[in-house]
Design an enzyme around this catalytic site. Structure first.
Site, mmCIF file in Angstrom:
data_model
loop_
_atom_site.group_PDB
_atom_site.id
_atom_site.type_symbol
_atom_site.label_atom_id
_atom_site.label_comp_id
_atom_site.label_asym_id
_atom_site.label_seq_id
_atom_site.Cartn_x
_atom_site.Cartn_y
_atom_site.Cartn_z
ATOM 1 N N GLY B 294 0.833 -1.193 0.000
ATOM 2 C CA GLY B 294 0.000 0.000 0.000
ATOM 3 C C GLY B 294 0.869 1.244 0.000
ATOM 4 O O GLY B 294 2.022 1.214 -0.441
ATOM 5 N N SER B 295 0.314 2.309 0.563
ATOM 6 C CA SER B 295 0.940 3.624 0.392
ATOM 7 C C SER B 295 2.311 3.773 1.016
ATOM 8 O O SER B 295 3.062 4.669 0.627
ATOM 9 C CB SER B 295 0.021 4.701 0.965
ATOM 10 O OG SER B 295 -1.242 4.606 0.363
ATOM 11 N N THR B 296 2.661 2.925 1.999
ATOM 12 C CA THR B 296 4.003 3.066 2.580
ATOM 13 C C THR B 296 5.064 2.876 1.503
ATOM 14 O O THR B 296 6.168 3.395 1.605
ATOM 15 C CB THR B 296 4.242 2.050 3.710
ATOM 16 O OG1 THR B 296 3.902 0.751 3.229
ATOM 17 C CG2 THR B 296 3.413 2.364 4.933
ATOM 18 N N PHE B 297 4.691 2.134 0.458
ATOM 19 C CA PHE B 297 5.644 1.863 -0.617
ATOM 20 C C PHE B 297 5.969 3.117 -1.428
ATOM 21 O O PHE B 297 6.994 3.191 -2.097
ATOM 22 C CB PHE B 297 5.060 0.778 -1.532
ATOM 23 C CG PHE B 297 6.083 0.119 -2.397
ATOM 24 C CD1 PHE B 297 6.955 -0.831 -1.888
ATOM 25 C CD2 PHE B 297 6.176 0.445 -3.747
ATOM 26 C CE1 PHE B 297 7.889 -1.443 -2.692
ATOM 27 C CE2 PHE B 297 7.126 -0.167 -4.559
ATOM 28 C CZ PHE B 297 7.978 -1.114 -4.031
ATOM 29 N N LYS B 298 5.038 4.107 -1.343
ATOM 30 C CA LYS B 298 5.218 5.332 -2.135
ATOM 31 C C LYS B 298 6.509 6.054 -1.766
ATOM 32 O O LYS B 298 7.061 6.815 -2.558
ATOM 33 C CB LYS B 298 4.025 6.267 -1.935
ATOM 34 C CG LYS B 298 2.745 5.735 -2.580
ATOM 35 C CD LYS B 298 1.534 6.585 -2.206
ATOM 36 C CE LYS B 298 0.257 6.051 -2.840
ATOM 37 N NZ LYS B 298 -0.944 6.634 -2.217
#
Lengths: 362, 637
Positions: B294-298
């Site tokens: 999810g967004s932590t990967f951004k």
């Protein structure tokens, strides 16, 4: 040359005494624990063996000194007496069974093993009656004399004693000039008998099998071989030291007896064990040295016959213990614990000394 | 001398002599063979035959935290041995022994009457308490030995259980650290070698020999017990509060790769591992679990874009209409109406999906893929922790425009928590990818250090300047954006929320989400990196930024003093002034279903009413000014 013969006699007697003393010492070391466990209420083996030794030496001394020993009739009586004892052993109530063989006559506190005595008696009878003339050496009664006790012994059964008796008797026949073709025939028929014997008693086949590979059945037929190797091998070059055997603690059955050489090899190592073998070589070499210089035909045969018996028995025992031969229960002359065995050995020694001292012209 | 014996007999005598000589020389040869050549082989076999040993339990190495505090130790728990040969009349003692061991006398009698050298009285007599052992000793039963033995001792009970693992019946490590470092921890026990005869009776006058074993080596972990206790407590609370299925957290020192905490809940009692589920004790979640980040990967898309200079955070604007079309696929932003015009910094703060898709496109598939792999995804971190997974990335052939776009914002790939921590640490620590590690040192039983593990730099992924920009951007995510619930005054926390839908059998699973937050502090010089994820939170359905961010914020606040982090005077101030309620306009949620709502990054609480699927009414109405404390009530048919 007299001095050389004297030297041989001294070497022979000294070696015999030395081996007996070594035996006494190792009977103590090997057998003390077994004795403690199995014969708590009787005196230790070393005391009994000491007594046997005294008796044996006394009887041997009498044999050496007594003029009777030279007399062929003496041997005939001995032969008849011991053969009768072999018959007695087979009578229930008289003979006692030990380790699966009916080999013992118990007379109160004393028990005797006639198969031991008959060996000496037969050799004496055979050799003292042997004619000098080669062409007349072949006599059917020789075989009768051999086969009668041999058959009785095999009925017990005691293969070891029978083999020793037959082999040493045939050494006499060999030296007496029996034709070589006879021995070749004997060898072939012996092989046949060997196979027949194996087929007759399957337990012998098991022994052969476990001889080839004792690990095949380590708890059954290979047990004794393996336990003997477990004693000898860890001993290595120098051994664990006197008294430090591990296998004598019930791992090796009756370690003071047939397998005493295992314990010796374990405690004093290859060096010690080989030295004892060398002592036996010295013993029979000196006896052969005596024999070849004798000027009496029957003395020659008696001396060589007796020493052949001791030597062959030594080889049989050590061969079994070291795994060279299949397991057969025979004692190690001079060394193994046991009155009958020790006495028989000393009877032979006494006879040899008697005949080497009383050279008669003839 | 004239010999009386004729030549033929003399010849034959010599032949007989030779035969006997050869026979006896053969014996000497055979003795040489057995005693010298076969000596070693037979000796070994003979020793096996003789050996009657009472093995004493080995002292397994301790496992401690970084300051030497005991996590797993040993406790004396004797084991009983009986040698039947030494006591033929055991019967009279059986009732007393059975009573102490709390077992039926009949069973005991049966066991003690076995025809063997030695009976190991198991399981009843294995690892009994010291008190039981003392009582048995007092009975003075011949042939019954109370052997020293140990069991594992857990001063903190089930704390760290899923990392540490457990030892089995015979003391061997079967899971976790105990398993992975079994050879190091394993000791060889002392042995009493009994000198006995063939029947097992002790020999008189022979001293039994005592053979000293080797104690196992001690493991000093990088774990900080104090920090870990805080983390586990927070995870357990969160589990209860949200009725989640499981939760995990990692604290790492981003400058070294040392793992200060590695937590998985629910835990289990390592003493009673048989009654625990194997999916609990075999799965050390932070290294085992793989899911869409999810967004932590951004963060990593951002770091790569900054390193490659394809965006300008503050001086470049991006317009988000609420979606982006990629190769005929319409990929939507989590905020349906879009974030409209924003700087790229705001793209990061808002976690705007089309913004990140754009970054990915500007990088191109080759560079994006390269950075992802350089950040350590797609391969094991080699942390040395048992059961680590590798995760799944798109293969180069399958890495089409859509895959590239979803990867940019953390969907369609599968990674482990520890990979994320490893990667984010590199993104914020100046670009250095360190190997995460759990064992700090190996010490012997006297405390002498035998081996010290040093931080292991794998590679430089981005530059120090880029890393500084990433830190700044992530600090502003917490100060101004979707991570605001993690804010702690003066600690300069930076971070990123994440919400990911769980995938099962290749399909998204309805209603199951993993909400996460990765945070670090302080942003000017990060010393702590905390990742936390909660699997399938229920009760009130909420968002990652709502559930995970505040927990991480609290954890950092609590552990900062342990790490000696001083509160900074200068920081990115929160958009509101200290003490003020955060106000914002409520979003338009009408017509959304639960799934759509959950895939978004709002930071407010919601409460559902009614049994329908779609929102038909919301309170307060869309675009109403509300505070972060308020709840939006959603009504369905």
């Amino acid at each position: 040359m007299r001095t050389l013969e004297r030297t041989y006699r001294i070497i022979f007697l000294t070696t015999a005494l030395l081996l007996s003393l070594i035996g006494l010492v190792f009977v103590q070391s090997a057998g003390s624990y077994w004795g403690e466990v199995h014969y708590q209420d009787s005196s230790p083996f070393i005391v009994k063996q000491g007594i046997y030794m005294v008796i044996s030496l006394a009887v041997a001394y009498v044999l050496v000194k007594s003029p009777l020993t030279s007399h062929p009739k003496f041997w005939t009586y001995c032969y008849i007496a011991s053969t009768l004892m072999l018959v007695a052993v087979l009578i229930p109530g008289v003979g006692a069974v030990r380790n699966g063989s009916q080999s013992w006559i118990a007379l109160g506190p004393i028990s005797l093993q006639p198969a031991e005595f008959v060996k000496v008696a037969l050799l004496g009878k055979l050799a003292s009656g042997m004619k000098k003339h080669k062409e007349k050496s072949w006599q059917w009664q020789h075989f009768a004399w051999i086969l009668l006790p041999a058959t009785l012994i095999m009925l017990q059964p005691d293969l070891g004693s029978a083999v020793i008796m037959i082999v040493s008797a045939f050494v006499i026949l060999f030296l007496a000039g029996y034709p070589l073709s006879f021995f070749i025939f004997l060898f072939v028929s012996g092989l046949g008998a060997f196979i027949a014997l194996i087929l007759a008693a399957p337990y012998r086949l098991d022994r052969i099998k476990s001889y080839v590979d004792p690990w095949n059945d380590p708890l059954g037929t290979g047990f004794q071989s393996i336990q003997s190797l477990f004693a000898i091998a860890p001993g290595g070059l120098f051994g664990h030291g006197f008294g430090n055997s591990r296998q004598k603690f019930l791992y090796l059955p009756e370690p003071q007896n047939d397998f005493i050489f295992s314990i010796i090899a374990e405690e004093i190592g290859f060096i010690g064990a080989a030295s004892i073998v060398l002592l036996f070589i010295l013993l029979f070499a000196s006896a052969f040295g005596i024999a070849i210089r004798l000027n009496n035909w029957n003395s020659f045969l008696i001396v060589t016959g007796m020493v052949s018996m001791i030597t062959f028995q030594t080889f049989l025992n050590m061969g079994v213990v070291s795994g060279l031969l299949p397991v057969t229960g025979v004692t190690l002359p001079f060394i193994s614990y046991g009155g009958s065995s020790l006495l028989t050995t000393w009877l032979a020694v006494g006879t040899i000394l008697h005949y080497s001292a009383n050279k008669r012209a003839g | 001398m004239r010999s009386f014996i004729d030549m033929q007999s003399k010849k034959r005598l010599r032949a007989a002599f030779l035969c006997f000589l050869i026979c006896l020389l053969l014996v000497i040869g055979k003795l040489f063979h057995v005693q010298i050549i076969k000596h070693e082989w037979l000796k070994e076999k003979a020793e096996e035959n003789w050996d009657i040993e009472i093995p004493f339990g080995a002292m397994r190495g301790n496992i401690t935290d970084r300051s030497g505090k005991l996590i797993v130790g040993n406790k004396l728990a004797p084991t009983l041995y009986f040698m039947p040969a030494q006591n033929p009349d055991i019967s009279s003692d059986i009732p007393a022994i059975a009573k102490i061991l709390k077992m039926p006398p009949e069973t005991l009698e049966e066991k003690l009457n076995k025809k063997t050298y030695m009976v190991k009285l198991a399981p009843e007599g294995k690892n009994i308490t010291k008190e039981q052992g003392d009582e048995i000793t007092k009975l003075q039963v011949a042939g019954l030995y109370v052997g020293v033995d140990f069991v594992r001792h857990y001063p903190y009970d089930d704390l760290l259980a899923r990392l540490i693992g457990f030892t089995g019946y015979d003391g061997d490590g079967l899971a976790g650290i105990e398993y992975a470092y079994d050879e190091i921890l394993n000791g060889t026990g002392d042995k009493v070698r009994l000198f006995t005869d063939a029947k097992g009776i002790a020999l008189p006058h022979v001293e039994d020999s005592f053979e000293h074993g080797k104690d196992g080596l001690n493991l000093e972990l990088t774990i900080d017990l104090k920090m870990h206790q805080i983390v586990e407590r927070e995870l357990i609370q969160a589990m209860e509060k949200y009725d989640a299925t499981q939760a995990l957290a990692i604290i790492m020192n981003p400058k070294t790769g040392e793992l200060l905490s590695l937590a998985s809940v629910p835990g289990f009692d390592p003493r009673e591992y048989q009654s625990a589920d194997s999916t609990i004790y075999n799965r050390n979640l932070p290294v085992w679990m793989t899911y869409e980040p999810g967004s932590t990967f951004k963060i990593l898309t951002l770091a790569a874009s900054l390193e490659e200079d394809v965006i300008d955070l503050e001086n470049e604007n991006f317009y988000d209409p609420g979606y982006k079309v990629v190769a005929n696929a319409r990929l939507r932003c989590w905020k349906r109406e879009g974030h409209k015009d924003q700087t790229f910094l705001e793209v990061v703060e808002n976690s705007c999906n089309p913004g990140f898709i754009t970054m990915g496109q500007r990088l191109g598939s080759e560079r994006l893929d390269r950075y992802i792999r350089e950040f350590g995804f797609g391969s094991s971190t080699e942390s040395g922790i048992a059961g680590e997974s590798k995760g799944i990335l798109f293969s180069k052939e399958a890495f089409g425009p859509v895959e590239q776009a979803t990867t940019s914002f953390g969907q369609g790939i599968s990674v482990t928590p520890i990979q994320q921590v490893q990667a984010v640490a590199a993104a914020i620590n100046g670009g250095k990818l360190y190997k995460p590690y759990i064992v700090k040192s190996i010490k012997d039983s006297e405390g002498k250090t035998l081996k010290e593990f040093e931080p292991e730099l794998k590679r430089q992924v981005i530059s120090e300047e880029t890393s500084a920009k990433v830190r700044h951007a992530l600090e502003s995510v917490v100060a101004n954006g979707s991570g605001r619930n993690a804010f702690a005054d003066g600690l300069r926390i930076g971070g990123k929320t994440g919400t990911a839908q769980k995938v099962e059998n290749g399909r998204y699973k309805d209603g199951d989400y993993i909400v996460s937050f990765i945070g670090f502090a302080p942003a000017d010089d990060p010393e702590l990196l905390v990742y936390l994820a909660i699997d399938s939170p229920k009760n009130s359905i909420q968002f990652g930024g709502v559930i995970a961010a505040p927990i991480v914020g609290r954890i950092i606040e609590e552990i900062a003093p342990i790490a000696n982090i001083e509160r900074r005077k200068e920081q990115l101030e929160k958009e509101y002034r200290w003490g003020d309620a955060i106000t914002f306009r409520s979003p338009d949620l009408l017509g959304m279903n639960e799934k759509e709502l959950l895939s978004q990054n709002y930071t407010f609480k919601v409460k559902w009413h009614g049994k329908g699927k779609k929102v038909i009414r919301q309170l307060p109405a869309p675009h109403t000014l509300m505070t972060v404390e308020d709840t939006i009530h959603l009504y369905t048919e």
